[in-house]
Scaffold this active site. Structure first.
Site, PDB file in Angstrom:
ATOM      1  N   TRP A  10     -31.865  53.353 -11.241  1.00 19.07           N
ATOM      2  CA  TRP A  10     -31.183  52.536 -12.258  1.00 19.07           C
ATOM      3  C   TRP A  10     -29.735  52.992 -12.485  1.00 19.07           C
ATOM      4  CZ3 TRP A  10     -35.202  52.005 -16.875  1.00 19.07           C
ATOM      5  CH2 TRP A  10     -36.271  51.205 -16.464  1.00 19.07           C
ATOM      6  N   GLU A 163     -28.671  56.678   3.314  1.00 20.17           N
ATOM      7  CA  GLU A 163     -27.870  55.763   2.505  1.00 20.17           C
ATOM      8  C   GLU A 163     -26.421  55.776   2.984  1.00 20.17           C
ATOM      9  OE1 GLU A 163     -29.726  54.808  -1.530  1.00 20.17           O
ATOM     10  OE2 GLU A 163     -28.362  56.472  -1.822  1.00 20.17           O
ATOM     11  N   GLY A 169     -23.961  49.407  -2.949  1.00 19.74           N
ATOM     12  CA  GLY A 169     -23.359  48.600  -4.013  1.00 19.74           C
ATOM     13  C   GLY A 169     -22.705  47.320  -3.534  1.00 19.74           C
ATOM     14  N   SER A 211     -27.757  48.418  -0.637  1.00 21.08           N
ATOM     15  CA  SER A 211     -27.776  46.957  -0.755  1.00 21.08           C
ATOM     16  C   SER A 211     -29.047  46.317  -0.229  1.00 21.08           C
ATOM     17  CB  SER A 211     -26.532  46.353  -0.091  1.00 21.08           C
ATOM     18  OG  SER A 211     -25.389  46.829  -0.763  1.00 21.08           O
ATOM     19  N   GLY A 232     -30.816  50.332  -5.546  1.00 23.60           N
ATOM     20  CA  GLY A 232     -29.892  50.491  -6.671  1.00 23.60           C
ATOM     21  C   GLY A 232     -29.818  49.234  -7.512  1.00 23.60           C
TER      22      GLY A 232
HETATM   23  C1  PEP Z   1     -28.062  53.637  -4.373  1.00 26.72           C
HETATM   24  O1  PEP Z   1     -27.020  53.861  -4.987  1.00 26.72           O
HETATM   25  O2  PEP Z   1     -28.912  54.511  -4.202  1.00 26.72           O
HETATM   26  C2  PEP Z   1     -28.236  52.305  -3.848  1.00 26.72           C
HETATM   27  C3  PEP Z   1     -29.079  52.118  -2.880  1.00 26.72           C
HETATM   28  O3  PEP Z   1     -27.494  51.325  -4.438  1.00 26.72           O
HETATM   29  P1  PEP Z   1     -27.445  49.768  -4.060  1.00 26.72           P
HETATM   30  O4  PEP Z   1     -28.837  49.316  -3.797  1.00 26.72           O
HETATM   31  O5  PEP Z   1     -26.832  49.141  -5.255  1.00 26.72           O
HETATM   32  O6  PEP Z   1     -26.596  49.679  -2.832  1.00 26.72           O
END
Ligand code: PEP
Length: 252
Positions: A10, A163, A169, A211, A232
């Site tokens: 979150w 990641e 994001g 994402s 995220g």
């Molecule tokens: C994260 O920050 O761990 C992440 C996966 O973010 P998002 O899904 O928003 O890319």
């Protein structure tokens, strides 16, 4: 294949305890029918004590101190997290690396988490992709340094969250594709094999973050060679998150 895992990060959301409670309950409801995956919610630490985990929904923390106790203003230890019924701890997220967290600190944090029998989720990933393989060296370096000094058996307990920073994001269209993801998981497992042997390396759970949305979740889980996701922004949208959970659970 290890049990599938979906971790909701979150980040610094939502703004109020009331909203956090509502989102937690709604996510619990979405996860109630999941049969083959574990759902983990990692809320901001101020909400941890108010979120009661269940069999289907476990609790995660977004960060941890490397020390067990002492004069560390503003920090939260693995001992304290364990007392709040936390099971998974995200370590080395790129947003914390940007704040100055090094691989050396991350390695100490992982040891502290393992000492409490919690499960560390080590985030790794390149800043950008190049044509000369520098991004692979970066990922390898992060793995080797972040897991330095951790025993072979303990290594198998670590979850690796790949990641790539360039994919975080954004929207699902800008996420990694399943082919590139699959390649990267093979590369990661090869490094792990060199560190702890093939059998133990195959026990390490590799998940993907960057994402993941309802739109790309099924393709990534079917063809990306990962056993789950770190989600995220989409984890704040209960409908979309429910669809991601369903996709992971449904994979054949
Ligand atoms: C994260 O920050 O761990 C992440 C996966 O973010 P998002 O899904 O928003 O890319």
């Amino acid at each position: 294949m290890a049990k599938r895992l979906i971790i909701a990060n979150w980040k610094m959301n939502p703004a109020t305890l009331k909203e956090a409670r509502a989102l937690f309950q709604a996510t619990k409801k979405k996860a109630s029918t999941v049969a083959r995956a574990s759902v983990v919610i990692a809320p901001p630490s101020v909400y941890l004590a108010f979120c009661k985990p269940s069999k289907k929904v476990l609790l995660g923390a977004q960060n941890v101190a490397w020390a067990d106790k002492g004069a560390f203003t503003g920090e939260i230890s693995a001992v304290q997290l364990a007392n709040l019924n936390v099971t998974y701890v995200i370590v080395g997220h790129s947003e914390r690396r940007f704040l100055g967290e090094t691989d050396e600190i991350i390695s100490k944090k992982i040891k502290s988490v393992l000492k409490q029998s919690l499960i560390p989720v080590l985030c790794i990933g390149e800043l950008e992709r190049d044509n000369h393989g520098a991004y692979l060296r970066m990922v390898e370096d992060q793995i080797r340094k972040s897991l330095a000094g951790i025993g072979r058996e303990s290594l198998a307990k670590v979850v690796i969250a790949y990641e790539p920073v360039w994919a975080i994001g954004k929207s699902s269209d800008e996420a990694v594709n399943s082919h590139k993801l699959h390649e990267m998981t093979i590369f990661i497992r090869k490094i792990l094999s060199g560190m702890c042997g093939r059998d133990l390396a195959h026990k390490v759970q590799i998940i993907y973050g960057g994402s993941v949305e309802a739109k790309n979740a099924l393709e990534l889980i079917q063809n990306g060679n990962v056993s789950g996701f770190l989600v995220g922004h989409a984890s704040l949208d209960i409908k979309g998150f429910g669809e991601i959970v369903k996709a992971v659970d449904a994979r054949g």
